[in-house]
Design a protein around this motif. Sequence first.
Motif, short mmCIF file in Angstrom:
data_model
loop_
_atom_site.label_atom_id
_atom_site.label_comp_id
_atom_site.label_asym_id
_atom_site.label_seq_id
_atom_site.Cartn_x
_atom_site.Cartn_y
_atom_site.Cartn_z
N GLN A 112 54.13 -24.76 -112.58
CA GLN A 112 53.26 -24.30 -113.82
C GLN A 112 53.76 -25.47 -114.83
O GLN A 112 54.73 -26.57 -114.59
CB GLN A 112 53.74 -23.21 -114.51
CG GLN A 112 55.30 -23.06 -114.72
CD GLN A 112 55.57 -21.76 -115.78
OE1 GLN A 112 54.70 -21.11 -116.52
NE2 GLN A 112 56.82 -21.46 -115.77
N VAL A 113 52.74 -26.07 -115.49
CA VAL A 113 52.66 -26.97 -116.47
C VAL A 113 52.69 -26.36 -117.90
O VAL A 113 51.84 -25.57 -118.02
CB VAL A 113 51.62 -28.07 -116.25
CG1 VAL A 113 51.74 -28.98 -117.27
CG2 VAL A 113 51.83 -28.71 -114.92
N LEU A 114 53.46 -26.64 -118.62
CA LEU A 114 53.67 -26.18 -119.99
C LEU A 114 53.25 -27.18 -121.18
O LEU A 114 53.77 -28.27 -120.81
CB LEU A 114 54.96 -25.46 -120.45
CG LEU A 114 55.62 -24.39 -119.33
CD1 LEU A 114 56.94 -24.19 -119.69
CD2 LEU A 114 54.66 -23.20 -119.24
N ASP A 115 52.66 -26.88 -122.18
CA ASP A 115 52.41 -27.71 -123.29
C ASP A 115 53.53 -27.97 -124.08
O ASP A 115 54.63 -27.04 -123.96
CB ASP A 115 51.39 -27.43 -124.18
CG ASP A 115 49.80 -27.45 -123.66
OD1 ASP A 115 49.83 -28.61 -123.03
OD2 ASP A 115 48.99 -26.82 -124.07
N PHE A 116 53.98 -29.17 -124.73
CA PHE A 116 55.15 -29.18 -125.42
C PHE A 116 55.44 -28.31 -126.54
O PHE A 116 54.10 -27.96 -127.18
CB PHE A 116 55.04 -30.65 -126.05
CG PHE A 116 56.08 -31.11 -127.05
CD1 PHE A 116 57.34 -31.51 -126.59
CD2 PHE A 116 56.39 -30.81 -128.39
CE1 PHE A 116 58.49 -31.64 -127.33
CE2 PHE A 116 57.39 -31.18 -129.32
CZ PHE A 116 58.41 -31.69 -128.62
N VAL B 104 63.55 -35.30 -119.02
CA VAL B 104 64.73 -34.50 -119.21
C VAL B 104 64.81 -33.59 -117.85
O VAL B 104 63.89 -33.09 -117.49
CB VAL B 104 64.96 -33.56 -120.45
CG1 VAL B 104 65.97 -32.77 -120.42
CG2 VAL B 104 64.85 -34.46 -121.84
N LEU B 105 66.13 -33.61 -117.29
CA LEU B 105 66.31 -32.67 -116.01
C LEU B 105 67.13 -31.66 -116.43
O LEU B 105 68.21 -31.71 -116.81
CB LEU B 105 67.07 -33.70 -114.79
CG LEU B 105 66.18 -34.99 -114.56
CD1 LEU B 105 66.80 -35.56 -113.50
CD2 LEU B 105 64.69 -34.72 -114.19
N SER B 106 66.78 -30.33 -116.21
CA SER B 106 67.64 -29.22 -116.18
C SER B 106 66.94 -27.84 -115.35
O SER B 106 66.03 -27.99 -114.95
CB SER B 106 67.40 -28.86 -117.87
OG SER B 106 68.39 -27.67 -118.00
N TYR C 118 56.72 -27.95 -115.42
CA TYR C 118 57.07 -29.29 -116.01
C TYR C 118 56.50 -28.69 -117.50
O TYR C 118 55.66 -28.37 -117.73
CB TYR C 118 56.09 -30.24 -115.34
CG TYR C 118 56.08 -31.64 -116.33
CD1 TYR C 118 57.25 -32.33 -116.37
CD2 TYR C 118 54.88 -31.95 -117.12
CE1 TYR C 118 57.13 -33.40 -117.10
CE2 TYR C 118 54.95 -33.16 -117.82
CZ TYR C 118 56.04 -33.85 -117.86
OH TYR C 118 56.03 -34.89 -118.36
N LYS C 119 57.41 -29.44 -118.38
CA LYS C 119 56.82 -29.46 -119.93
C LYS C 119 56.49 -30.65 -120.17
O LYS C 119 57.33 -31.67 -120.28
CB LYS C 119 58.06 -28.97 -120.70
CG LYS C 119 57.93 -28.69 -122.19
CD LYS C 119 59.12 -28.13 -122.93
CE LYS C 119 59.06 -28.35 -124.48
NZ LYS C 119 60.35 -27.90 -125.03
N MET D 209 61.70 -28.98 -114.57
CA MET D 209 62.73 -28.01 -114.24
C MET D 209 62.20 -27.09 -113.28
O MET D 209 60.93 -27.45 -112.60
CB MET D 209 62.71 -26.86 -115.34
CG MET D 209 63.13 -27.51 -116.66
SD MET D 209 62.83 -26.44 -118.37
CE MET D 209 61.03 -26.67 -118.58
N ARG D 210 62.87 -26.18 -112.45
CA ARG D 210 62.36 -25.20 -111.57
C ARG D 210 62.10 -24.03 -112.72
O ARG D 210 61.19 -24.09 -113.57
CB ARG D 210 63.17 -24.80 -110.50
CG ARG D 210 63.43 -26.00 -109.54
CD ARG D 210 64.35 -25.79 -108.35
NE ARG D 210 63.43 -25.05 -107.61
CZ ARG D 210 62.99 -25.74 -106.47
NH1 ARG D 210 63.14 -26.93 -106.10
NH2 ARG D 210 62.23 -24.90 -105.34
N THR D 211 62.59 -22.81 -112.48
CA THR D 211 62.52 -21.80 -113.52
C THR D 211 62.91 -22.26 -114.96
O THR D 211 63.84 -22.98 -115.08
CB THR D 211 63.15 -20.51 -112.81
OG1 THR D 211 62.77 -20.12 -111.62
CG2 THR D 211 62.77 -19.45 -114.07
N ARG D 212 62.13 -22.03 -115.53
CA ARG D 212 62.24 -22.73 -117.12
C ARG D 212 63.44 -21.86 -117.77
O ARG D 212 63.89 -21.01 -117.45
CB ARG D 212 60.97 -22.48 -117.79
CG ARG D 212 60.50 -21.17 -118.30
CD ARG D 212 59.61 -21.00 -119.37
NE ARG D 212 59.79 -21.61 -120.48
CZ ARG D 212 59.01 -21.64 -121.48
NH1 ARG D 212 57.71 -21.16 -121.65
NH2 ARG D 212 59.31 -22.19 -122.80
#
Length: 449
Positions: free
Chosen positions: A297-301, A259-261, A271-272, A324-327
């Motif tokens: 940064q990498v985020l968990d789901f 998903v791109l946003s 990245y999530k 994403m860039r900034t979430r």
Amino acid sequence: MTVMHDSSAQRPADASVAWDAAREGAGLYRMVAELYPICRSITGNGVRESLRLLQQHVPLSLHEVPSGTKVFDWVVPKEWNIREAYIKNSRGEKVVDFRKSNLHVVNYSIPVRQKVALSELRTHLFTLPDAPDWIPYRTSYYKETWGFCLSQRQVENLAEAEYEVCIDSTLEPGHLTYGEYRIQGATDAEVLISSHCCHPSLCNDNLSGMAVAARLAQRLAGRSLRYSYRFLWIPGTIGSITWLALNEAHLPKIKNGLVLSCVGDPGGFTYKRSRRGNAEIDRVVEHVLQHSGREFQVLDFTPHGYDERQYCSPGIDLPVGCFMRTRNGGYPQYHTSADDLSLVKPTSLAESLQQLLQVVSALEENVRYLNLNPKCEPQLGRRGLYHHVGGTKNASVEEAMLWVLNFSDGGHSLLDIATRSGLPFAALSVAADQLEKAGLLAKADKARP
């Protein structure tokens, strides 16, 4: 629409060979600027107009799903369109005008034309007291009501008087519209690229994702691809639910997805992960970002955010992450009128596209090899693959070759080797290509993906 690949065309990795960041960024920014004035929602003519504009860049197909269609636990809603809206004071002056900002109207407001006292009007007004010059973005998709969004300063300047309110909108049976474009690769296994197209004049969220997806599709079309690529421009939540409900039999073909946003702001990358947490797409994106030279940064789901929530719901559970860039929600301009053309940057849009091209290249080239000379190291020097003068410091190519040779046992993919070695995937891919041409490697998984 499906486009067949050309096996004689460029590999996806070649897409960045002639990379011109300034040209790419300028083109993406122009696309965002063209889309910016349009009032979009989860249904309606604004979505159609936006998708037809994207058709100038990519030959996507428009799909129309009738209102009332049952899609899992949801129903496709009535179609909403709006012509104008305003609030007039007692002198007939427009103190709020939809034509100046389409954020002024609560998205999906029912039609209204009446005179009300300020006390009653206030119950239909939304502001951001902590950002008094910005207009908030608000919606009411599934409860029929009406409202206006104003800056706090506008509200403070409203005198105690009677006001004329007008929302010239329609909410009636129609259709939900989404765009789809598919590039056929050598196999039917697919990579899904999805971006939501339902927000009105908000640039980073998500005109940036819509534009970058279109340009990514342009750059992949006509190239030699292992995977097939399916691009979706869909209304948030109800759009992905609708597509999934209508394409459930097709879902086993989707092997990776993004998903791109929010890919146009100047912040670092985010990245999530997918719900699976360690899917190939998760590992590829993390590896690419680790070697990007940019903050990330990498985020968990988590089960909130964008359409990855639907793609990763337990009964679907596709390997789809969010790039994403900034979430979302992580920058002050999020869901406000300040998410405008000054927030997104051509350089940021181009960087996002470049990283996505690297992700595609890694997905395409992430295969397993067999070492055809597995008993001790082969003599690389006599094959022209090794420096003839020992002791040199510039041994990165040779190092990559040694890693590839040692772990090409049919069980380790190039991504596995990249993760273990800490070397960039691209370096290992080049090394594997040279070793294969020298007759030292053979692909172990020609039937993949």
